[in-house]
Design a protein around this motif. Structure first.
Motif, PDB file in Angstrom:
ATOM      1  N   VAL A  66       0.713  -1.099  -0.125  1.00  0.00           N
ATOM      2  CA  VAL A  66       0.287   0.229   0.083  1.00  0.00           C
ATOM      3  C   VAL A  66       1.209   1.344   0.323  1.00  0.00           C
ATOM      4  CG1 VAL A  66      -2.227   1.042   1.249  1.00  0.00           C
ATOM      5  CG2 VAL A  66      -1.662  -1.415   1.208  1.00  0.00           C
ATOM      6  N   ARG A  67       1.440   1.417   0.554  1.00  0.00           N
ATOM      7  CA  ARG A  67       2.982   2.345   1.252  1.00  0.00           C
ATOM      8  C   ARG A  67       3.925   1.524   2.105  1.00  0.00           C
ATOM      9  NH1 ARG A  67      -1.163   4.351   4.327  1.00  0.00           N
ATOM     10  NH2 ARG A  67      -1.292   4.222   6.336  1.00  0.00           N
ATOM     11  N   CYS A  68       5.350   2.586   2.104  1.00  0.00           N
ATOM     12  CA  CYS A  68       5.868   2.526   2.575  1.00  0.00           C
ATOM     13  C   CYS A  68       6.574   3.203   3.578  1.00  0.00           C
ATOM     14  CB  CYS A  68       7.284   2.134   1.728  1.00  0.00           C
ATOM     15  SG  CYS A  68       7.371  -0.015   0.435  1.00  0.00           S
ATOM     16  N   ARG A  69       7.510   3.314   5.008  1.00  0.00           N
ATOM     17  CA  ARG A  69       7.840   4.389   5.689  1.00  0.00           C
ATOM     18  C   ARG A  69       8.620   4.107   6.188  1.00  0.00           C
ATOM     19  NH1 ARG A  69       3.689   5.830   9.838  1.00  0.00           N
ATOM     20  NH2 ARG A  69       2.679   6.294   8.700  1.00  0.00           N
ATOM     21  N   GLY A  70       9.613   4.919   6.042  1.00  0.00           N
ATOM     22  CA  GLY A  70      10.799   3.689   6.589  1.00  0.00           C
ATOM     23  C   GLY A  70      10.992   2.902   6.114  1.00  0.00           C
ATOM     24  N   GLU A  71      11.548   2.132   7.192  1.00  0.00           N
ATOM     25  CA  GLU A  71      12.282   0.720   6.575  1.00  0.00           C
ATOM     26  C   GLU A  71      10.854  -0.274   6.712  1.00  0.00           C
ATOM     27  OE1 GLU A  71      14.740  -0.709  10.019  1.00  0.00           O
ATOM     28  OE2 GLU A  71      16.175   0.093   9.358  1.00  0.00           O
ATOM     29  N   PHE A  72       9.735  -0.113   6.769  1.00  0.00           N
ATOM     30  CA  PHE A  72       8.531  -0.560   6.940  1.00  0.00           C
ATOM     31  C   PHE A  72       7.804  -0.150   5.826  1.00  0.00           C
ATOM     32  CE2 PHE A  72       9.715  -1.585  10.287  1.00  0.00           C
ATOM     33  CZ  PHE A  72       9.424  -2.819  11.576  1.00  0.00           C
ATOM     34  N   CYS A  73       6.666  -1.354   5.355  1.00  0.00           N
ATOM     35  CA  CYS A  73       5.679  -1.441   4.183  1.00  0.00           C
ATOM     36  C   CYS A  73       4.369  -1.799   4.606  1.00  0.00           C
ATOM     37  CB  CYS A  73       6.169  -2.126   2.804  1.00  0.00           C
ATOM     38  SG  CYS A  73       7.779  -1.446   1.940  1.00  0.00           S
ATOM     39  N   LEU A  74       3.772  -1.320   4.530  1.00  0.00           N
ATOM     40  CA  LEU A  74       1.593  -1.398   5.094  1.00  0.00           C
ATOM     41  C   LEU A  74       1.533  -2.447   3.527  1.00  0.00           C
ATOM     42  CD1 LEU A  74      -0.424  -1.102   6.697  1.00  0.00           C
ATOM     43  CD2 LEU A  74      -0.960   0.983   5.552  1.00  0.00           C
ATOM     44  N   VAL A  75       1.088  -3.643   4.398  1.00  0.00           N
ATOM     45  CA  VAL A  75       0.458  -4.605   3.649  1.00  0.00           C
ATOM     46  C   VAL A  75      -0.916  -5.005   3.037  1.00  0.00           C
ATOM     47  CG1 VAL A  75       2.990  -5.596   2.565  1.00  0.00           C
ATOM     48  CG2 VAL A  75       1.716  -6.924   4.429  1.00  0.00           C
ATOM     49  N   ARG A  76      -1.246  -5.348   1.979  1.00  0.00           N
ATOM     50  CA  ARG A  76      -2.655  -6.177   1.994  1.00  0.00           C
ATOM     51  C   ARG A  76      -2.074  -7.046   1.853  1.00  0.00           C
ATOM     52  NH1 ARG A  76      -5.651  -2.032  -1.248  1.00  0.00           N
ATOM     53  NH2 ARG A  76      -5.585  -0.531   0.180  1.00  0.00           N
ATOM     54  N   HIS A  77      -2.729  -8.516   2.436  1.00  0.00           N
ATOM     55  CA  HIS A  77      -3.077 -10.196   1.407  1.00  0.00           C
ATOM     56  C   HIS A  77      -4.120 -10.510   2.267  1.00  0.00           C
ATOM     57  CE1 HIS A  77      -1.259 -11.683   5.116  1.00  0.00           C
ATOM     58  NE2 HIS A  77      -1.498 -10.301   6.327  1.00  0.00           N
ATOM     59  N   GLU A  78      -4.067 -11.256   2.403  1.00  0.00           N
ATOM     60  CA  GLU A  78      -5.247 -12.375   2.841  1.00  0.00           C
ATOM     61  C   GLU A  78      -5.627 -12.982   4.503  1.00  0.00           C
ATOM     62  OE1 GLU A  78      -7.601 -14.922   0.970  1.00  0.00           O
ATOM     63  OE2 GLU A  78      -6.710 -14.175  -1.013  1.00  0.00           O
ATOM     64  N   GLY A  79      -4.830 -12.197   5.235  1.00  0.00           N
ATOM     65  CA  GLY A  79      -4.664 -12.260   6.662  1.00  0.00           C
ATOM     66  C   GLY A  79      -5.540  -9.866   6.665  1.00  0.00           C
ATOM     67  N   PRO A  80      -4.842  -9.966   8.166  1.00  0.00           N
ATOM     68  CA  PRO A  80      -4.981  -8.506   8.601  1.00  0.00           C
ATOM     69  C   PRO A  80      -3.920  -7.632   7.502  1.00  0.00           C
ATOM     70  CG  PRO A  80      -4.730 -10.304  10.423  1.00  0.00           C
ATOM     71  CD  PRO A  80      -4.288 -11.181   9.222  1.00  0.00           C
ATOM     72  N   GLN A  81      -3.892  -7.057   7.258  1.00  0.00           N
ATOM     73  CA  GLN A  81      -3.499  -5.654   6.949  1.00  0.00           C
ATOM     74  C   GLN A  81      -2.790  -5.281   7.861  1.00  0.00           C
ATOM     75  OE1 GLN A  81      -4.727  -2.321   4.670  1.00  0.00           O
ATOM     76  NE2 GLN A  81      -4.084  -1.028   6.012  1.00  0.00           N
ATOM     77  N   GLY A  82      -1.408  -5.145   7.693  1.00  0.00           N
ATOM     78  CA  GLY A  82      -0.364  -4.550   8.543  1.00  0.00           C
ATOM     79  C   GLY A  82       0.784  -4.225   7.921  1.00  0.00           C
ATOM     80  N   TRP A  83       2.039  -3.918   8.779  1.00  0.00           N
ATOM     81  CA  TRP A  83       3.433  -3.672   8.483  1.00  0.00           C
ATOM     82  C   TRP A  83       4.476  -4.358   8.646  1.00  0.00           C
ATOM     83  CZ3 TRP A  83       4.177   1.960   7.166  1.00  0.00           C
ATOM     84  CH2 TRP A  83       2.698   2.142   7.118  1.00  0.00           C
ATOM     85  N   VAL A  84       5.500  -4.585   7.082  1.00  0.00           N
ATOM     86  CA  VAL A  84       6.591  -5.046   6.724  1.00  0.00           C
ATOM     87  C   VAL A  84       7.502  -4.660   7.247  1.00  0.00           C
ATOM     88  CG1 VAL A  84       6.575  -7.661   5.506  1.00  0.00           C
ATOM     89  CG2 VAL A  84       4.780  -7.418   6.408  1.00  0.00           C
ATOM     90  N   MET A  85       8.659  -5.528   7.562  1.00  0.00           N
ATOM     91  CA  MET A  85      10.160  -4.491   7.084  1.00  0.00           C
ATOM     92  C   MET A  85      10.639  -4.863   5.286  1.00  0.00           C
ATOM     93  SD  MET A  85      12.571  -5.336  10.102  1.00  0.00           S
ATOM     94  CE  MET A  85      14.100  -3.926   9.630  1.00  0.00           C
ATOM     95  N   HIS A  86      10.029  -3.390   5.116  1.00  0.00           N
ATOM     96  CA  HIS A  86      10.936  -3.757   3.363  1.00  0.00           C
ATOM     97  C   HIS A  86      12.318  -4.705   3.922  1.00  0.00           C
ATOM     98  CE1 HIS A  86      14.032  -1.907   2.605  1.00  0.00           C
ATOM     99  NE2 HIS A  86      14.144  -0.894   3.974  1.00  0.00           N
ATOM    100  N   GLN A  87      12.938  -4.719   3.805  1.00  0.00           N
ATOM    101  CA  GLN A  87      14.183  -5.949   3.003  1.00  0.00           C
ATOM    102  C   GLN A  87      13.411  -7.730   3.248  1.00  0.00           C
ATOM    103  OE1 GLN A  87      16.579  -4.766   7.193  1.00  0.00           O
ATOM    104  NE2 GLN A  87      16.587  -7.080   7.131  1.00  0.00           N
ATOM    105  N   TYR A  88      12.340  -7.959   3.784  1.00  0.00           N
ATOM    106  CA  TYR A  88      11.786  -9.041   3.655  1.00  0.00           C
ATOM    107  C   TYR A  88      10.809  -8.861   2.371  1.00  0.00           C
ATOM    108  CZ  TYR A  88      14.432  -9.718   8.529  1.00  0.00           C
ATOM    109  OH  TYR A  88      15.522  -9.710   8.853  1.00  0.00           O
ATOM    110  N   LEU A  89      11.086  -8.208   1.494  1.00  0.00           N
ATOM    111  CA  LEU A  89       9.647  -8.355   0.583  1.00  0.00           C
ATOM    112  C   LEU A  89      10.915  -8.132  -0.802  1.00  0.00           C
ATOM    113  CD1 LEU A  89       6.944  -5.653   1.737  1.00  0.00           C
ATOM    114  CD2 LEU A  89       7.069  -8.935   1.652  1.00  0.00           C
ATOM    115  N   GLN A  90      10.215  -8.877  -1.525  1.00  0.00           N
ATOM    116  CA  GLN A  90      10.952  -8.804  -2.966  1.00  0.00           C
ATOM    117  C   GLN A  90       9.638  -8.527  -4.112  1.00  0.00           C
ATOM    118  OE1 GLN A  90      12.487 -12.245  -4.578  1.00  0.00           O
ATOM    119  NE2 GLN A  90      13.032 -11.023  -6.493  1.00  0.00           N
ATOM    120  N   ARG A  91       9.985  -7.155  -4.708  1.00  0.00           N
ATOM    121  CA  ARG A  91       8.751  -5.790  -5.334  1.00  0.00           C
ATOM    122  C   ARG A  91       8.543  -7.460  -7.013  1.00  0.00           C
ATOM    123  NH1 ARG A  91       6.776  -1.575  -4.631  1.00  0.00           N
ATOM    124  NH2 ARG A  91       7.475  -0.403  -2.771  1.00  0.00           N
TER     125      ARG A  91
END
Length: 97
Positions: A66-91
């Protein structure tokens, strides 16, 4: 073919082509925001490790960023929406056909 029938046919064809273009744009827009988890990672209520964990992403799980702020990105998925450290996401990169 009457003039009225010809105009109706043109209007219908135009409307159908516009609907196809709009559908293609809707289909392609989110693709730039798609990512997969590179490992098992916590989904948090806020953009920091001090926030509670609301879910866990498993390696390979797809999310929409959804958006990123600092080291975290807000994500939408099958479960609850929340924030994940961007280093663990591959676009994901989607190449047009």
């Amino acid at each position: 073919m009457s003039k009225t029938l010809l105009i109706r046919s043109f209007v219908v064809a135009l409307a159908m082509s516009m609907a196809c273009v709009a559908h293609a744009q809707v289909e392609m827009r989110p693709s730039a925001d798609l990512a997969v988890a590179t490992t098992m990672v916590n989904v948090r209520k806020g953009d920091g490790t001090n926030f509670p964990i609301v879910d866990v992403l498993h390696r390979g799980e797809q999310v929409e960023i959804v958006r990123c702020r600092g080291e975290f990105c807000l994500v939408r998925h099958e479960g609850p929406q929340g924030w994940v450290m961007h280093q663990y996401l591959q676009r994901l990169v989607v190449h047009p056909r």
